[in-house]
Design an enzyme around this catalytic site. Structure first.
Site, PDB file in Angstrom:
ATOM      1  N   ARG A 142      48.698  26.945  61.631  1.00 41.38           N
ATOM      2  CA  ARG A 142      49.919  27.421  60.987  1.00 41.38           C
ATOM      3  C   ARG A 142      50.891  28.245  61.923  1.00 41.38           C
ATOM      4  NH1 ARG A 142      48.318  30.842  55.566  1.00 41.38           N
ATOM      5  NH2 ARG A 142      47.638  32.297  57.209  1.00 41.38           N
ATOM      6  N   ASP A 182      50.863  33.305  41.929  1.00 42.77           N
ATOM      7  CA  ASP A 182      50.738  33.972  43.138  1.00 42.77           C
ATOM      8  C   ASP A 182      51.800  33.714  44.015  1.00 42.77           C
ATOM      9  OD1 ASP A 182      49.823  35.112  45.493  1.00 42.77           O
ATOM     10  OD2 ASP A 182      47.702  34.632  44.940  1.00 42.77           O
ATOM     11  N   TYR A 242      51.667  42.761  52.503  1.00 38.00           N
ATOM     12  CA  TYR A 242      51.553  42.847  53.938  1.00 38.00           C
ATOM     13  C   TYR A 242      52.001  41.682  54.634  1.00 38.00           C
ATOM     14  CZ  TYR A 242      46.981  40.857  52.463  1.00 38.00           C
ATOM     15  OH  TYR A 242      46.010  40.148  51.938  1.00 38.00           O
ATOM     16  N   LYS A 243      52.350  40.383  53.918  1.00 38.00           N
ATOM     17  CA  LYS A 243      52.678  39.316  54.680  1.00 38.00           C
ATOM     18  C   LYS A 243      54.284  39.409  54.959  1.00 38.00           C
ATOM     19  CE  LYS A 243      48.837  36.817  52.638  1.00 38.00           C
ATOM     20  NZ  LYS A 243      48.133  36.307  51.572  1.00 38.00           N
ATOM     21  N   PHE A 245      44.108  29.324  47.360  1.00 35.15           N
ATOM     22  CA  PHE A 245      43.514  30.369  48.038  1.00 35.15           C
ATOM     23  C   PHE A 245      42.214  30.711  47.553  1.00 35.15           C
ATOM     24  CE2 PHE A 245      43.282  34.817  49.684  1.00 35.15           C
ATOM     25  CZ  PHE A 245      43.693  34.747  51.178  1.00 35.15           C
TER      26      PHE A 245
HETATM   27  C1  LIG Z   1      47.095  36.518  51.396  1.00 34.46           C
HETATM   28  C2  LIG Z   1      46.673  36.061  49.941  1.00 34.46           C
HETATM   29  C3  LIG Z   1      46.067  36.785  48.754  1.00 34.46           C
HETATM   30  C4  LIG Z   1      45.631  38.252  49.387  1.00 34.46           C
HETATM   31  O1  LIG Z   1      44.567  38.745  48.378  1.00 34.46           O
HETATM   32  P1  LIG Z   1      44.158  40.395  48.940  1.00 34.46           P
HETATM   33  O2  LIG Z   1      43.532  40.877  47.470  1.00 34.46           O
HETATM   34  O3  LIG Z   1      45.336  41.183  49.360  1.00 34.46           O
HETATM   35  O4  LIG Z   1      43.247  40.298  49.868  1.00 34.46           O
HETATM   36  C5  LIG Z   1      45.957  36.250  47.798  1.00 34.46           C
HETATM   37  N1  LIG Z   1      46.480  35.111  47.384  1.00 34.46           N
HETATM   38  C6  LIG Z   1      46.881  34.275  48.290  1.00 34.46           C
HETATM   39  C7  LIG Z   1      47.774  32.887  47.745  1.00 34.46           C
HETATM   40  C8  LIG Z   1      47.170  34.789  49.504  1.00 34.46           C
HETATM   41  O5  LIG Z   1      47.740  34.121  50.294  1.00 34.46           O
END
Ligand SMILES: *Cc1c(COP(=O)(O)O)cnc(C)c1O
Length: 408
Positions: free
Chosen positions: A367, A189, A214-215, A124
């Site tokens: 997705r 992560d 938030y996911k 990511f």
């Molecule tokens: C969604 C996601 C993030 C989000 O990071 P934010 O700081 O909340 O924007 C980070 N790492 C991964 C792997 C994600 O899927």
């Protein structure tokens, strides 16, 4: 051949069917994007309203009288069972990106300068960017080579447990064990793991992890994130951002920084109370469900999606280059189906126009997030059915769908 009636039967006997009523489901939509932004829990609006009321009626007094000062810690207690962690190993707040920075920095502080930070190619973006910003020697390797790349030249490994594009899940325990053998440590992560797959951070020997509110957790747009630090790592834990909320006594207003006990020292500044109220409501919903039922349903939704994907592929040759990216082995899956295809962006926008909300990840991945709390079997069936018609009738080949919006 699977039929929609089969899916209706599966919904009728689904032990989690009633959980869907706890969410505000957008009308006329098939929502398969809870891996990006979880739906709003019915209880969230009232929880935020209570926060607003406390602000209105008690203003600054609410820090004590409404318990705002302890809210983040209370939420850590609700989150812990989803992670297989103890509440005092978790700190709730800031974004995933900021927590990543804090933990990577802390982990690297105890690593000799020659040892590299090992990352996965194609992780990511925020993970790779934060790692790059630390200005330490770095190496990146493809995911399949990762385990072999962990040797005595590596100090810290940064890795997504479930990959955001492919939906593939890593063997957390095996990678932690390999790192421990060579004196390295892994920062995980969990953005696509918590609330998506079973986690037992203790059993897996995890030392550091971050994740997102938030996911799959449904905490609301931009919800506070979290960081996990195993108890054995906490005594020497040093935050690179020494804010007053990470001080042992913030309201002593001492001149000198003195870290709070344990993981609490990772707190930085004043917590976002209204956002925490929504996250608390979401996690209270999570605490009402049997997690084993969630994981079972995840697997069944997945099996359905894979079967429908196969049906789609065999139905007509025009989708010959549609590929299922997500592994078939249940232990290697997260909670999303990733389909690789040319024109995935326009296909996704055509799907959205027809009420099927998945998402597109550049350059070529569509997705579908599967969220057992509110995804029905018929939703998966309907989504693949609409995808079929989008591909068969080339509905994506329209000027409206060829333009990419800012958020995909
Ligand atoms: C969604 C996601 C993030 C989000 O990071 P934010 O700081 O909340 O924007 C980070 N790492 C991964 C792997 C994600 O899927």
């Amino acid at each position: 051949m699977l039929s929609r009636a089969d899916c209706e039967r599966m919904d009728a006997s689904d032990p989690l069917a009633s959980a869907r009523a706890n969410f505000v489901v957008p009308a006329e939509r098939i929502y398969l994007n809870g891996n990006s932004l979880g739906l709003q829990p019915q209880a969230a609006a009232a929880a935020v309203q209570r926060g607003m009321n406390a602000w209105a009626q008690e203003a600054v007094g609410a820090w004590n009288s409404a318990g705002w000062i302890a809210l983040a810690e209370k939420i850590a207690g609700l989150l812990a069972p989803l992670l297989g962690a103890d509440p005092d190993e978790l700190v709730v707040g800031d974004s995933t990106s900021i927590n990543l920075y804090k933990l990577l920095h802390a982990a690297l502080a105890y690593t000799s300068q020659e040892r590299v930070l090992l990352i996965e190619q194609g992780n990511f973006p925020t993970d790779s960017y934060v790692a790059q910003g630390l200005q330490r020697p770095m190496r990146s390797v493809p995911a399949e080579q990762l385990l072999d790349a962990i040797d005595t030249r590596v100090g810290v490994v940064l890795l997504s447990h479930v990959h955001y594009r492919t939906g593939a899940r890593q063997d957390m325990a095996a990678i932690n064990a390999r790192a421990a053998e060579v004196g390295a440590v892994v920062v995980w992560d969990l953005a696509h793991s918590a609330g998506a797959v079973p986690l037992d951070l203790h059993a897996a020997g995890t030392q550091y992890a971050v994740g997102c509110g938030y996911k799959f957790l449904n905490g609301g747009p931009g919800a506070p994130a979290y960081a996990y630090v195993a108890r054995s790592r906490q005594a020497r834990l040093q935050s690179p951002i020494q804010g007053w909320f990470g001080h042992v006594r913030p309201f002593a207003f001492d001149e000198e920084y003195q870290p709070a006990a344990g993981v609490q020292r990772l707190q930085v500044g004043t917590p976002p109370i209204l956002s925490l109220c929504a996250l608390q409501a979401a996690l209270e919903d999570w605490s009402q469900v049997r997690l084993s039922k969630v994981w079972e349903k995840r697997q069944r939704l997945f099996e359905l999606g894979v079967a429908l994907c196969e049906q789609l592929r065999s139905a007509h040759s025009a989708v010959g280059d549609l590929r299922l990216l997500t592994p078939q082995d249940a232990e290697r899956q997260g909670s999303q189906i990733s389909l690789q295809m040319p024109m995935a962006g326009p296909v996704n926008r055509a799907l959205q126009a027809m009420g099927v909300i998945g998402d597109f990840r550049a350059p070529d991945v569509l997705r579908f997030g599967l969220t057992p709390l509110y995804t029905r079997y018929v939703d998966v069936w309907d989504a693949f059915n609409v995808l079929h018609s989008v591909l068969r009738e080339r509905r994506w080949d329209h000027p409206d769908f060829l333009q990419q919006p800012r958020v995909t």
